[in-house]
Design a protein around this motif. Structure first.
Motif, PDB file in Angstrom:
ATOM      1  N   ASP A  53       0.559  -1.068  -0.066  1.00 51.09           N
ATOM      2  CA  ASP A  53       0.106  -0.261  -0.263  1.00 51.09           C
ATOM      3  C   ASP A  53       0.881   1.105  -0.434  1.00 51.09           C
ATOM      4  O   ASP A  53       1.218   2.309  -1.216  1.00 51.09           O
ATOM      5  N   GLN A 103       3.929   1.169  -0.863  1.00 47.55           N
ATOM      6  CA  GLN A 103       4.781   1.304  -2.282  1.00 47.55           C
ATOM      7  C   GLN A 103       4.176   1.961  -3.408  1.00 47.55           C
ATOM      8  O   GLN A 103       4.248   2.687  -4.038  1.00 47.55           O
ATOM      9  N   ALA A 104       2.879   1.830  -3.444  1.00 43.45           N
ATOM     10  CA  ALA A 104       1.699   1.957  -4.735  1.00 43.45           C
ATOM     11  C   ALA A 104       1.604   3.722  -4.437  1.00 43.45           C
ATOM     12  O   ALA A 104       1.891   3.879  -5.922  1.00 43.45           O
ATOM     13  N   LYS A 126       5.467   5.221  -5.078  1.00 44.90           N
ATOM     14  CA  LYS A 126       5.178   5.735  -7.324  1.00 44.90           C
ATOM     15  C   LYS A 126       4.548   6.219  -7.947  1.00 44.90           C
ATOM     16  O   LYS A 126       5.083   6.652  -8.505  1.00 44.90           O
ATOM     17  N   LYS A 127       2.894   6.102  -6.929  1.00 41.20           N
ATOM     18  CA  LYS A 127       1.998   7.087  -7.583  1.00 41.20           C
ATOM     19  C   LYS A 127       3.001   8.516  -7.729  1.00 41.20           C
ATOM     20  O   LYS A 127       2.178   9.763  -8.754  1.00 41.20           O
TER      21      LYS A 127
END
Length: 348
Positions: free
Chosen positions: A326, A328-329, A332-333
């Motif tokens: 969660d 990491q996403a 990255k976004k």
């Protein structure tokens, strides 16, 4: 205890600074200090000096890489307590005369001295980290988009907090550190509404020890933790070690700065409390400037690193952070948004 100025290699005594210098002479390039062979690069450390596990140590890593690749025996000089611009000028002049090239002031406090000495030694390349005000043909302003890495730190903090209170500890109340705070706050606010960011600056000036006082950092972090913060981000140089210590004692998260503080040997006993670090590649900037001089094409002008160039980033050494899908996403976004321009990060 008073910090004594020294160059961290052995050799011929230099009375002007009561320091010692060693010449390797492995490079055939000419220095501006009277036709001597270039000894390598020289670092004049910022407040906190070598061993801060942060900003100065990152510069040291760049110097050591240059020594290894180019056969140099470079020099590193510690700051003195309460020193003046005149002290800095004398230090930089001595290094230029000895035959070091480039000569790098590690920190914005060196700006007046670099500007003055660079004008006297036009054949020597000078670098200054974290200042972009010097416009000279032989000066490289090594600067960074700190706010971008700090934004990602804010995203990580917002996704990690359970108390919905996070903290920011700045070493000194100056525009450079405002960039760290601004990016961090924006990252938090854009990620999770309602999370409070408590900010505190340790001192008004660097001379008061804001970048060199772990006890001040620890006290500030303890205050924020008592007020509910369960993630604290420090942009405070050596003082940040106190913030990390406090986080470990209270079993909450700390976010490091400049270097990957999870990997720092001196912080090993606290590493399980270091969620991530907002890094800037000071090591790379120092090495690249040395290489440019070695190659006969010295960098000059503003050399600014960003997420897009890989010059700032968020570390992933802690498995807890790296393996949290969660977080990491979200990171990255945000990173992609900054790179493609859909996210504009504030600097103040």
């Amino acid at each position: 205890m008073r910090r004594v100025s020294r160059i961290a290699v052995a050799g011929v005594a230099t009375a002007a600074l009561a320091v010692t210098v060693s010449a390797c002479g492995s490079s055939s390039s000419e220095s501006a200090g009277g036709g001597k062979k270039n000894l390598g690069l020289a670092l004049a450390y910022d407040v906190g000096g070598k061993g801060d596990q942060s900003f100065n140590d990152a510069a040291t890593a760049g110097m050591e890489k240059a020594d290894k690749e180019f056969g140099y025996k470079s020099a590193a000089v510690e700051p003195q307590d309460g020193e003046s611009d005149a002290d800095k000028v004398q230090r930089l002049e001595t290094l230029a005369k000895q035959g070091y090239n480039p000569v790098i002031g590690v920190g914005f406090a060196y700006a007046p001295a670099v500007k003055e000495v660079a004008a006297k030694y036009p054949k020597v390349t000078f670098g200054i980290v974290d200042d972009d005000t010097i416009k000279a043909s032989n000066v490289a302003d090594l600067v960074f988009h700190e706010e971008q890495a700090s934004y990602l730190a804010g995203v990580a903090a917002a996704k990690t907090t359970k108390s919905n209170v996070v903290g920011f500890v700045g070493g000194v109340d100056v525009p450079l550190i405002h960039k760290f705070e601004a990016g961090f706050k924006q990252g938090v606010e854009d990620t999770k509404k309602g999370v409070k960011v408590k900010s505190q600056y340790l001192t008004e000036t660097a001379a008061e020890g804001g970048f060199a006082s772990p006890d001040k950092g620890e006290n500030a972090a303890n205050g924020q933790i008592d007020a509910g913060a369960d993630v604290v981000y420090a942009a405070a140089g050596l003082s940040g070690q106190g913030v990390i210590k406090a986080a470990a004692a209270h079993k909450i998260w700390a976010i490091g700065v400049d270097s990957d503080q999870y990997k720092q040997a001196a912080l090993a006993k606290y590493k399980d409390s270091i969620l991530t670090s907002a890094m800037k590649d000071v090591a790379g900037a120092v090495f690249n400037l040395a290489k440019s001089v070695k190659d006969g094409k010295p960098q000059t002008g503003e050399v600014r690193a960003s997420l897009a160039t890989g010059g700032v980033s968020l570390s992933e050494s802690n498995p807890v952070f790296k393996n949290n899908a969660d977080v990491q996403a979200a990171v990255k976004k945000a990173e992609e948004g900054i790179k493609n321009g859909t996210i504009k990060v504030k600097t103040s």
